[in-house]
Write a protein that holds these residues in place. Structure first.
Motif, mmCIF file in Angstrom:
data_model
loop_
_atom_site.group_PDB
_atom_site.id
_atom_site.type_symbol
_atom_site.label_atom_id
_atom_site.label_comp_id
_atom_site.label_asym_id
_atom_site.label_seq_id
_atom_site.Cartn_x
_atom_site.Cartn_y
_atom_site.Cartn_z
ATOM 1 N N ILE A 274 21.109 35.952 7.621
ATOM 2 C CA ILE A 274 19.925 35.571 8.385
ATOM 3 C C ILE A 274 20.169 34.271 9.154
ATOM 4 O O ILE A 274 19.704 34.110 10.287
ATOM 5 N N THR A 275 20.911 33.334 8.554
ATOM 6 C CA THR A 275 21.227 32.078 9.241
ATOM 7 C C THR A 275 22.047 32.334 10.503
ATOM 8 O O THR A 275 21.774 31.773 11.573
ATOM 9 N N LEU A 276 23.056 33.185 10.400
ATOM 10 C CA LEU A 276 23.868 33.530 11.567
ATOM 11 C C LEU A 276 23.015 34.168 12.655
ATOM 12 O O LEU A 276 23.170 33.876 13.841
ATOM 13 N N LEU A 277 22.104 35.056 12.243
ATOM 14 C CA LEU A 277 21.233 35.719 13.213
ATOM 15 C C LEU A 277 20.341 34.708 13.918
ATOM 16 O O LEU A 277 20.250 34.692 15.149
ATOM 17 N N MET A 278 19.680 33.847 13.158
ATOM 18 C CA MET A 278 18.715 32.916 13.728
ATOM 19 C C MET A 278 19.372 31.828 14.570
ATOM 20 O O MET A 278 18.730 31.239 15.439
ATOM 21 N N GLN A 279 20.652 31.561 14.317
ATOM 22 C CA GLN A 279 21.360 30.549 15.103
ATOM 23 C C GLN A 279 21.921 31.115 16.402
ATOM 24 O O GLN A 279 22.450 30.379 17.227
ATOM 25 N N SER A 280 21.810 32.417 16.580
ATOM 26 C CA SER A 280 22.319 33.070 17.781
ATOM 27 C C SER A 280 21.173 33.349 18.756
ATOM 28 O O SER A 280 20.002 33.373 18.355
ATOM 29 N N PRO A 281 21.480 33.573 20.035
ATOM 30 C CA PRO A 281 20.430 33.929 21.010
ATOM 31 C C PRO A 281 20.071 35.405 20.898
ATOM 32 O O PRO A 281 20.142 36.177 21.854
ATOM 33 N N TRP A 282 19.680 35.830 19.682
ATOM 34 C CA TRP A 282 19.532 37.250 19.403
ATOM 35 C C TRP A 282 18.436 37.920 20.217
ATOM 36 O O TRP A 282 18.575 39.081 20.620
ATOM 37 N N GLN A 283 17.348 37.216 20.485
ATOM 38 C CA GLN A 283 16.263 37.831 21.242
ATOM 39 C C GLN A 283 16.697 38.165 22.669
ATOM 40 O O GLN A 283 16.405 39.251 23.177
ATOM 41 N N GLN A 284 17.404 37.253 23.298
ATOM 42 C CA GLN A 284 17.898 37.514 24.652
ATOM 43 C C GLN A 284 18.925 38.643 24.637
ATOM 44 O O GLN A 284 18.959 39.481 25.535
ATOM 45 N N ARG A 285 19.760 38.662 23.625
ATOM 46 C CA ARG A 285 20.766 39.714 23.524
ATOM 47 C C ARG A 285 20.106 41.080 23.371
ATOM 48 O O ARG A 285 20.542 42.056 23.995
ATOM 49 N N VAL A 286 19.060 41.166 22.564
ATOM 50 C CA VAL A 286 18.363 42.436 22.378
ATOM 51 C C VAL A 286 17.712 42.880 23.687
ATOM 52 O O VAL A 286 17.768 44.061 24.054
ATOM 53 N N ARG A 287 17.101 41.939 24.402
ATOM 54 C CA ARG A 287 16.482 42.291 25.682
ATOM 55 C C ARG A 287 17.530 42.802 26.674
ATOM 56 O O ARG A 287 17.288 43.751 27.416
ATOM 57 N N THR A 288 18.705 42.172 26.677
ATOM 58 C CA THR A 288 19.774 42.606 27.577
ATOM 59 C C THR A 288 20.255 44.011 27.221
ATOM 60 O O THR A 288 20.450 44.856 28.100
ATOM 61 N N VAL A 289 20.443 44.245 25.925
ATOM 62 C CA VAL A 289 20.879 45.571 25.483
ATOM 63 C C VAL A 289 19.812 46.612 25.819
ATOM 64 O O VAL A 289 20.128 47.726 26.259
ATOM 65 N N GLU A 290 18.547 46.264 25.641
ATOM 66 C CA GLU A 290 17.467 47.198 25.928
ATOM 67 C C GLU A 290 17.503 47.651 27.385
ATOM 68 O O GLU A 290 17.419 48.847 27.691
#
Length: 213
Positions: free
Chosen positions: A106-122
């Motif tokens: 969870i720490t690795l996930l939260m420290q990454s720009p995961w929301q932007q990455r998901v939007r890009t993949v979407e």
């Protein structure tokens, strides 16, 4: 109340969801559009509050087993009424190793720009999976939500059919596992090496294989 309540409540049924497949973050979306008429890339953006939510595998990132279940006060009271408890085996309980792995994941996930990455993949999935809708004699619907893309067929594949489609997809250079009526993909949005070209390859390969059915 939660959307969809009218579907379950008349039969006193419980809505149970499992994040083992989708993981945490995959279904993130910031768009309000529920459909794309020209591409039939349909997404269900309804917020659902299930009665039971299993998220052990999602917390650990799949690295180890862990038991973690959220539920409503109504369900918990029903289980514990009269002194009862909801027992599960020690293998899947919150052991120290599983908890440490979950915190790291969870720490690795939260420290990454995961929301932007998901939007890009979407956006990439919508662009590259939408052409599948043109195979309307085979494809019933194409859906995208966050980093999850699904192509639903009119007719489900039997065991041999699923194996054949998977083998053909592998020959095209992508690894996907068809399941019944569904051909789906959940690209690893947290992978630094993931590029639009990879998702384009998935879309083209699925189109080529399904067009032969």
């Amino acid at each position: 109340g939660w959307q969809g309540e009218e579907t379950f409540r008349p039969w006193s049924s419980l809505d149970h969801r499992n994040l083992a497949g989708s993981g945490i973050g995959n279904s993130t979306t910031t768009t309000n559009s529920s459909s794309s008429d020209d591409a039939r890339a349909i997404r269900d953006d309804a917020i659902v509050y299930p009665d039971i939510l299993c998220l052990g595998k999602a917390l650990t990132g799949g690295y180890t087993t862990m038991g973690a279940t959220l539920t409503t006060e109504r369900v918990a009271s029903g289980i514990s009424h009269g002194g009862g408890v909801f027992m599960h085996g020690p293998t899947f309980m919150a052991n120290p190793l599983a908890c440490a792995i979950s915190l790291a994941s969870i720490t690795l996930l939260m420290q990454s720009p995961w929301q932007q990455r998901v939007r890009t993949v979407e956006q990439s999935l919508i662009r590259h999976l939408s052409p599948l809708a043109s195979l309307d004699s085979i494809v019933r619907e194409v859906r995208v939500l966050g980093a999850i893309g699904v192509c639903e067929l009119h007719e489900g594949l039997d065991r041999d059919g699923m194996a054949r489609v998977q083998r053909q997809l592998v020959e095209e250079g992508v690894w996907l596992r068809p399941f019944g009526k569904l051909v789906y993909t959940m690209p690893p949005f947290n992978c630094d090496q993931l590029e639009d070209a990879h998702l384009e390859k998935i879309g083209e390969s699925v189109y080529k294989v399904l067009s032969r059915l």
